[in-house]
Design an enzyme around this catalytic site. Structure first.
Site, short mmCIF file in Angstrom:
data_model
loop_
_atom_site.label_atom_id
_atom_site.label_comp_id
_atom_site.label_asym_id
_atom_site.label_seq_id
_atom_site.Cartn_x
_atom_site.Cartn_y
_atom_site.Cartn_z
CG HIS A 129 19.48 21.20 38.44
ND1 HIS A 129 18.27 21.86 38.58
CD2 HIS A 129 20.18 21.86 37.49
CE1 HIS A 129 18.24 22.87 37.72
NE2 HIS A 129 19.37 22.90 37.06
CG ASP A 159 13.65 18.89 42.21
OD1 ASP A 159 14.60 19.35 42.87
OD2 ASP A 159 13.61 18.95 40.97
#
Length: 381
Positions: A129, A159
């Site tokens: 992540h 992200d």
């Protein structure tokens, strides 16, 4: 209705979470006709009803694990300019929807791939992540207070900044190349690549001896007392960015710094920074955030109130520029950047999965009977 600079471009998005949908949103905001291929079952981690990342596109729901579902997506890809996906490496190949499969039906297709680690390398097939990608690039090491543990900067840096935005840029660049006669190609956008590029200046400063490796001791990481946040009398905060001497002098003049009994040591000597920060902290605690903001408004002191999420859309500057819009009463960031000749807009709300299945299949050339058969078989929804 406003039309952005990518009007006329068709993009197929294989639904995912985070950076992939953000890249698709950017392309859709810029005017591309983005078709989101959702799962027939729906649900799953990251699915948010009415997710604003899914705005400005249409959706059809397809079971990608069936041969018929594969053929549906290939039919869509055959008439598209680009396809974006965010699965682990090898997943679309196993589905029969990898780059080679899609380039067979459309040699000019730009095939955009969004991952954290990239399509190759020792970690390519490992889960991760945002926080993990930031950790390996060095970026996470640099975020936080001196002597304290690193602080995750939400998932904006990895992200969206180093991931989805890089993919969107890569797709647009590859589309430009196709228009100039190049063949279709694969865009391998990895968050570790993108975050590393975002940190280019930090690497340059380190090389020049102008950035220390410990966090929270440098000019732009909260180490300098004139580039930091301060608590005010009401518990809210000010952001101070008075880097240049003339801006700092303006801040000193307008605030009356320092308070009686405090000193104003030379700010250019880092050894003075702790005492200087303490003096500024005492001063800023004498008024509320909004009192300071009013006093310093319109000046070159480079100070701004730290607004919360609800306050930001109401700030006079952001309101004057329509930085936030509210189609159908839903407040959200407006598309960016801005174009003088091909303005962008929020044209569609986030679709329900499968909301446009029939019309999109019809556009792909399937007749009503074939669509009904696919629905009956559960291949589409």
């Amino acid at each position: 209705m406003d039309n952005g600079p990518l009007t006329g471009v068709r993009v197929i998005e294989l639904a995912g979470i985070g950076p992939g949908p953000f890249a698709a949103m950017m392309l859709a905001d810029l005017g591309a006709d983005v078709v989101r291929v959702d799962r027939t079952g729906g649900g799953g981690f990251g699915d948010i009803p009415g997710d604003l990342l899914n705005r400005n596109r249409r959706s059809l729901a397809v079971d990608l694990k069936t041969p018929e579902g594969r053929e549906v997506v290939l039919a869509l890809a055959a008439g598209a300019d680009a396809l974006v996906e965010g699965f682990r490496p090898g997943v679309t190949e196993r589905l029969g929807l990898g780059p080679a499969d899609c380039h067979t039906v459309n040699p000019k297709l730009v095939y955009g791939r969004m991952t954290g680690w990239g399509q190759d390398g020792p970690l390519a097939h490992t889960a991760g992540h945002d926080i993990d990608y930031l950790a390996l690039t060095g970026a996470l090491h640099g975020v936080g207070r001196a002597g304290e543990r690193p602080v995750p900067p939400m998932n904006l840096l990895g992200d969206f900044g180093g991931g989805g935005m890089m993919l969107a840029l890569g797709v647009v660049a590859a589309l430009y190349a196709v228009r100039a006669g190049a063949p279709g190609q694969v865009v391998d956008a990895a968050i570790v690549d993108g975050v590393s590029v975002l940190a280019t200046q930090i690497h340059a400063l380190r090389r020049a001896g102008m950035w220390q490796d410990p966090r929270g001791v440098n000019l732009l990481d909260g180490g300098a007392p004139f580039y930091d946040t301060y608590e005010c009398a009401d518990g809210r905060h000010l952001a101070v960015g008075a880097l240049e001497p003339r801006f700092y002098d303006e801040l000193v003049r307008l605030t009356g710094f320092p308070l009686d009994g405090d000193e104003a040591p030379d700010r250019h000597d880092p050894a003075n920074w702790p005492a200087l920060r303490a003096a500024w902290a005492r001063l800023f605690r004498t008024r509320t955030r909004d009192e300071w903001a009013a006093l310093l408004a319109g000046s070159d002191a480079c100070v701004a109130p730290v607004l919360d999420w609800a306050e930001a859309p109401e700030h006079p500057h952001l309101a004057a520029r329509d930085v936030f819009v509210a189609p159908d009463g839903v407040v959200q960031p407006a598309p960016a950047p801005r174009f003088s000749a091909t303005p962008t807009s929020v044209r569609r709300p986030p679709p329900r999965p499968g909301e446009h299945t029939d019309e999109l299949l019809a556009e792909a050339g399937l007749d009503a009977g074939r669509i009904a058969a696919l629905r009956a078989a559960g291949t589409v929804a």
